[in-house]
Design a protein around this motif. Structure first.
Motif, short mmCIF file in Angstrom:
data_model
loop_
_atom_site.label_atom_id
_atom_site.label_comp_id
_atom_site.label_asym_id
_atom_site.label_seq_id
_atom_site.Cartn_x
_atom_site.Cartn_y
_atom_site.Cartn_z
N CYS A 153 16.60 73.15 42.78
CA CYS A 153 17.74 73.27 43.43
C CYS A 153 17.98 74.91 43.91
O CYS A 153 17.35 75.71 43.33
CB CYS A 153 19.06 73.36 42.54
N ILE A 154 18.37 75.12 45.12
CA ILE A 154 18.57 76.47 45.61
C ILE A 154 19.96 77.05 45.62
O ILE A 154 20.33 78.17 46.35
CB ILE A 154 18.05 76.54 47.22
N LYS A 155 20.59 76.18 45.06
CA LYS A 155 22.17 76.77 44.51
C LYS A 155 23.12 76.91 46.06
O LYS A 155 23.77 77.88 46.16
CB LYS A 155 22.13 77.71 43.98
N CYS A 156 22.89 76.16 46.92
CA CYS A 156 23.66 76.17 48.03
C CYS A 156 25.00 75.70 48.05
O CYS A 156 25.86 75.99 48.69
CB CYS A 156 22.95 75.62 49.34
N GLY A 157 25.32 74.88 46.94
CA GLY A 157 26.78 74.43 46.71
C GLY A 157 27.07 73.13 47.77
O GLY A 157 28.19 72.80 47.70
N VAL A 158 26.26 72.78 48.72
CA VAL A 158 26.66 71.54 49.70
C VAL A 158 27.15 70.37 48.73
O VAL A 158 27.87 69.98 49.36
CB VAL A 158 25.40 71.15 50.41
N CYS A 159 26.27 70.02 47.81
CA CYS A 159 26.58 68.77 47.19
C CYS A 159 27.79 68.77 46.43
O CYS A 159 28.75 67.80 46.29
CB CYS A 159 25.50 68.49 46.02
N TYR A 184 24.06 73.84 39.01
CA TYR A 184 24.91 72.77 39.20
C TYR A 184 24.43 71.54 38.63
O TYR A 184 23.27 71.22 38.51
CB TYR A 184 24.73 72.40 40.82
N ALA A 224 16.76 67.90 45.94
CA ALA A 224 16.73 68.14 44.42
C ALA A 224 17.41 67.14 43.93
O ALA A 224 17.49 67.24 42.52
CB ALA A 224 17.20 69.53 44.31
N ILE A 225 18.01 66.42 44.46
CA ILE A 225 18.94 65.35 43.80
C ILE A 225 18.42 63.96 44.05
O ILE A 225 17.93 63.44 45.15
CB ILE A 225 20.29 65.21 44.44
N CYS A 267 21.60 67.22 50.51
CA CYS A 267 20.86 68.35 49.82
C CYS A 267 19.74 68.81 50.44
O CYS A 267 18.89 68.05 50.77
CB CYS A 267 20.24 67.72 48.44
N PRO A 268 19.69 69.98 50.97
CA PRO A 268 18.79 70.48 51.86
C PRO A 268 17.44 70.69 51.13
O PRO A 268 16.24 70.78 51.95
CB PRO A 268 19.00 71.86 52.54
N ALA A 269 17.41 70.60 49.80
CA ALA A 269 16.10 70.86 49.11
C ALA A 269 15.59 69.69 48.27
O ALA A 269 14.58 70.04 47.77
CB ALA A 269 16.43 71.96 47.90
N ILE A 329 20.49 66.60 39.14
CA ILE A 329 20.00 67.58 40.15
C ILE A 329 18.72 68.24 39.10
O ILE A 329 18.84 68.40 38.15
CB ILE A 329 21.06 68.52 40.04
S1 SF4 Z 1 23.34 73.04 45.23
FE1 SF4 Z 1 22.47 72.69 46.97
S2 SF4 Z 1 20.24 72.71 46.57
FE2 SF4 Z 1 21.39 72.41 44.72
S3 SF4 Z 1 21.56 70.18 44.33
FE3 SF4 Z 1 23.41 70.78 45.34
S4 SF4 Z 1 22.86 70.25 47.50
FE4 SF4 Z 1 20.78 70.32 46.46
#
Ligand code: SF4
Ligand SMILES: Cc1cc2nc3c(=O)[nH]c(=O)nc-3n(C[C@H](O)[C@H](O)[C@H](O)COP(=O)(O)O)c2cc1C
Ligand code: SF4
Lengths: 132, 588
Positions: B570-576, B533, B554-555, B550-552, B565
């Motif tokens: 980043c755990i690649k959850c896609g939330v951002c 991401y 990472a941002i 971002c749950p991690a 990022i």
């Molecule tokens: S994909 Fe998820 S973990 Fe990675 S930067 Fe976005 S919100 Fe954070």
């Protein structure tokens, strides 16, 4: 029930059940029975066909419409379940897809009572091998 | 008016609006109804309109044609020639939809009663010639005569192997024994397949009738249906059907006053894929572990409890009564040279009209996917179709016009299998797909022989590595070598076919494997480990929304300044990406 004792017996029986089913299907007597078939294989039931069937029976009673509701197997239109086939006396059967309770009411009020067509008719896209 | 996805995309709604407006102008709104229908399976020629009751079929209609249709057809009663379906063979316009051969693309033999009769009422089956074939066989034909008819019809097993059914019956018939069995294989373990279930749920008597016919031919007095316990509705309908047939004397002692007696019992499987393989199935019925054993001896010689046993698939049986009533010659005319009749497919995946279809052998994949299936969902690009489930391979663009039959599919590196057909689009990663099926076979392997037990596990590990970006080019050779060794050395059909998804994707989608290995990229954007991401600094407004979600954690970034990022966190959850209101975050 008496057992079917010979091939002739079976043929006779076929003629008699055919005649009674035909009476149900083909008669063009105006106050003849309307037929409703609900597709009730696992795919149909998973999308609520059982509830639709129960609701159909209840709604027909409530609206005082005489119709025969039966279940049948998968018609093949899994993308449009629940599906319901309605045969009005003297007319070709029509299959309706994406049937909800609201749609059931509409089907009874508009199609069954007045013969007005509704959206989401599913075209028959196949031919079937014919019985003898 | 067809409002299937295909026609909707080509302006069917606009046509409806135009039709309605013109009907209103002409004050015809009471007499003529415009109704939306589901897909006609005619998407290449869409938008389509059917006018009833005269069954006129208009194709490739444009919104501006609405006026012409109302003026000419509805008011003056003259069909609009230009819009009528053009028969590609005769180059003539077809005025009546009943003559359009297109509808013969789906021909229902095995599914003839599904959706027509009430499966819980034997009378409705009898009304459609039910049990007549059995009656004819046991009173008017010799067992050899029946077998000859089935052999001449060219019917081949629908359970996957495609073995000629008449030949199998003849084997079982010829073996001398004090007891024989007829078994129906209703295990149906392929992920996504539901052909057999639908037949049993919609028309259970056709299978019972055919099993009795088989009993008469082979000299068996007992039938067993092996069905997975996960099919409760099919089981219930079978039980009702058996009870009704017994009550009518169509199963049991002295059927129709003859010397032939036959009864049927159910046996339940616990849902192991390998138990669909006939020897494993028989062991499972005997109360042993569901493991395959070497053939020969074939079940026809030594099967259930050591007695000759004829195993056939549900769909194979469903064809039998019709063949006997209509004759081998009739059946012979349907299909291709070496594959006769029709095949039922469970069409699934990224097609618009997911469903159960039955087509004559020889129909092309294109007709199935783009005709009956209504094309690919959301207008995406077709990538591949997996036939034969975990034992099959995937076919691509270049196979679309190939007629479907047993031999053609094998030649193309796949197989008929039992009839699962899963359509994939541009968003599906072929490496991940192969890994999915391998995961399934590793899980389902009975573990008896080493090539399958150990080999498949290794195949899976290599694939897993590749999807995580840790594969090497050597892995590609290893996949190929190992795959072919497993195919050659595994004991049963499960192991002999399990490398097919890998081998066929290697053949057809080498560039996708290479992209994973060399560029560490998943072109379909499906393999999570290979995605990253990133925030486009020109689009990012520094609103901080992504960082707060971002749950991690990472941002990072300050207010009003483009954020970044940290790919390690980043755990690649896609939330951002979901949260960003400026489309600044992309996945690469
Ligand atoms: S994909 Fe998820 S973990 Fe990675 S930067 Fe976005 S919100 Fe954070
Ligand atoms: C791993 C494996 C799984 C199988 N699963 C099924 C199944 O679910 N249903 C089926 O009818 N045949 C299945 N078969 C094929 C059977 O072994 C057998 O060939 C078939 O039931 C014979 O019937 P037919 O000749 O009518 O096709 C499977 C074979 C293998 C190797
Ligand atoms: S090939 Fe696999 S499933 Fe078949 S016997 Fe060997 S281990 Fe068992």
């Amino acid at each position: 029930m008496n057992k079917v004792k010979s091939l002739d017996d079976l043929r006779k029986m076929r003629e008699s059940v055919r005649a009674s089913l035909d009476l149900r299907e083909k008669s063009d007597h105006p106050d003849q029975m309307v037929q409703v078939k609900v597709s009730m294989a696992t795919c149909g039931i998973a999308t609520g066909a059982k509830e639709i069937m129960n609701y159909f029976i209840e709604a027909l009673n409530r609206k005082k419409v005489d119709a025969l509701v039966t279940q049948t197997g998968c018609m093949g239109y899994c993308y449009a379940e629940p599906t319901v086939e309605i045969t009005l006396p003297g007319k070709d059967p029509l299959v309706f897809g994406y049937v909800t309770k609201a749609k059931v009411d509409e089907l009874i009020d508009k199609y069954i009572k007045e013969g007005i067509l509704l959206d989401d008719i599913l075209p028959i896209t196949y031919t079937v091998v014919k019985p003898e | 008016m067809c409002c299937g996805t295909g026609c909707r995309a080509s302006q069917s709604e606009q046509i409806i609006a135009n039709l309605q407006e013109i009907l209103l102008q002409k004050e015809l709104q009471e007499e003529v109804q415009v109704v939306r229908t589901g897909c006609f399976g005619f998407c290449e020629k869409g938008p389509v309109i059917k006018i009833v009751p005269d069954n006129t079929f208009y194709t490739e209609v444009k919104p501006e044609d609405a006026e012409l249709i109302v003026q000419e057809h509805l008011i003056k009663g003259r069909k609009v020639d230009r819009l009528l379906y053009l028969n590609p063979e005769t180059q003539e316009h077809e005025p009546d939809s009943k003559h359009i051969t297109f509808y013969k693309k789906q021909y229902r033999i095995a599914l003839r009663n599904c959706g027509f009769i009430n499966p819980e009422n034997i009378d409705e089956y009898i009304a459609r010639d039910g049990y007549l074939a059995l009656g004819k066989a046991i009173t008017e034909m010799t067992p050899e005569g029946v077998i000859q008819e089935i052999t001449a019809s060219g019917l081949r097993g629908r359970g996957g192997g495609g073995f000629p059914t008449g030949v199998k019956w003849n084997f079982t018939c010829k073996v001398e024994a004090t007891q024989k069995y007829v078994v129906c294989n209703a295990d149906e373990g392929d992920p996504g397949a539901f052909m057999d279930r639908s037949i049993l749920e919609g028309d259970p008597h056709s299978v019972l009738e055919a099993m009795a016919i088989n009993g008469y031919c082979t000299g068996a007095s007992k039938g067993l249906i092996y069905i997975r316990a996960e099919y409760p509705l099919a089981i219930e309908r079978l039980k009702i059907a058996i009870a009704q047939a017994e009550e009518y004397g169509l199963l049991g002692e002295h059927i129709l006053g003859t010397d032939f007696s036959f009864d049927i019992e159910l046996r339940y499987g616990a849902g192991a894929f390998v138990c669909g393989e006939e020897t494993a199935l028989i062991h499972s019925m005997e109360g042993l572990r569901g493991e395959a054993t070497l053939k020969p001896p074939f079940p026809s010689e030594r099967g259930y409890n050591g007695f000759p046993t004829n195993v056939n698939n549900v769909e194979t049986y469903a064809n039998i009564p019709v063949i006997l009533l209509k004759g081998a010659d009739w059946f012979q005319q349907i299909g291709t040279e070496k594959s006769k009749g029709t095949k039922v497919f469970a069409l699934a995946g990224k097609v618009n009209n997911v469903g159960l279809i039955e087509v004559p052998m020889g129909t092309t994949l294109r007709e199935v996917i783009f005709g009956i299936g209504g094309g690919i969902k959301d207008g995406k690009r077709f990538k591949a179709v997996q036939t034969g489930g975990p034992s099959g391979g995937c076919l691509t663009d270049k196979h679309l016009d190939r007629p479907i039959d047993y031999d053609n599919l094998i030649q193309a590196g796949s197989m008929m299998g039992s009839g699962g057909m899963i359509v994939m689009d541009e968003d599906d990663c072929m490496v991940a797909m192969a890994k999915f099926y391998l995961d399934f076979t590793v899980e389902e392997s009975c573990g008896k022989c080493s090539p399958c037990r150990i080999g498949n596990k290794r195949l899976y590990e290599i694939l897993d590595r590749i999807t995580k970006g840790r594969g090497t080019l050597d892995d590609l050779d290893n996949l190929r070598n190992l795959g072919s060794v497993i195919k050659d050395t595994a004991l049963c059909g499960l192991g002999q076919t399990s490398p097919n998804p890998v081998l066929s994707t290697l053949d057809n989608f080498m560039e996708e494997y290479e992209a994973h290995i060399i560029d560490h990229k998943c072109p379909a954007g499906q393999c999570k480990a290979l995605l990253s991401y990133v925030i486009d600094p020109y689009k990012c407004t520094g609103c901080t929304l992504c960082a707060r979600n971002c749950p991690a954690n990472a941002i990072t970034g300050e207010r009003k300044i483009p954020h970044v990022i940290d790919t390690k966190l980043c755990i690649k959850c896609g939330v951002c990406m979901e949260k960003c209101r400026f489309g600044a975050i992309t996945v690469q």
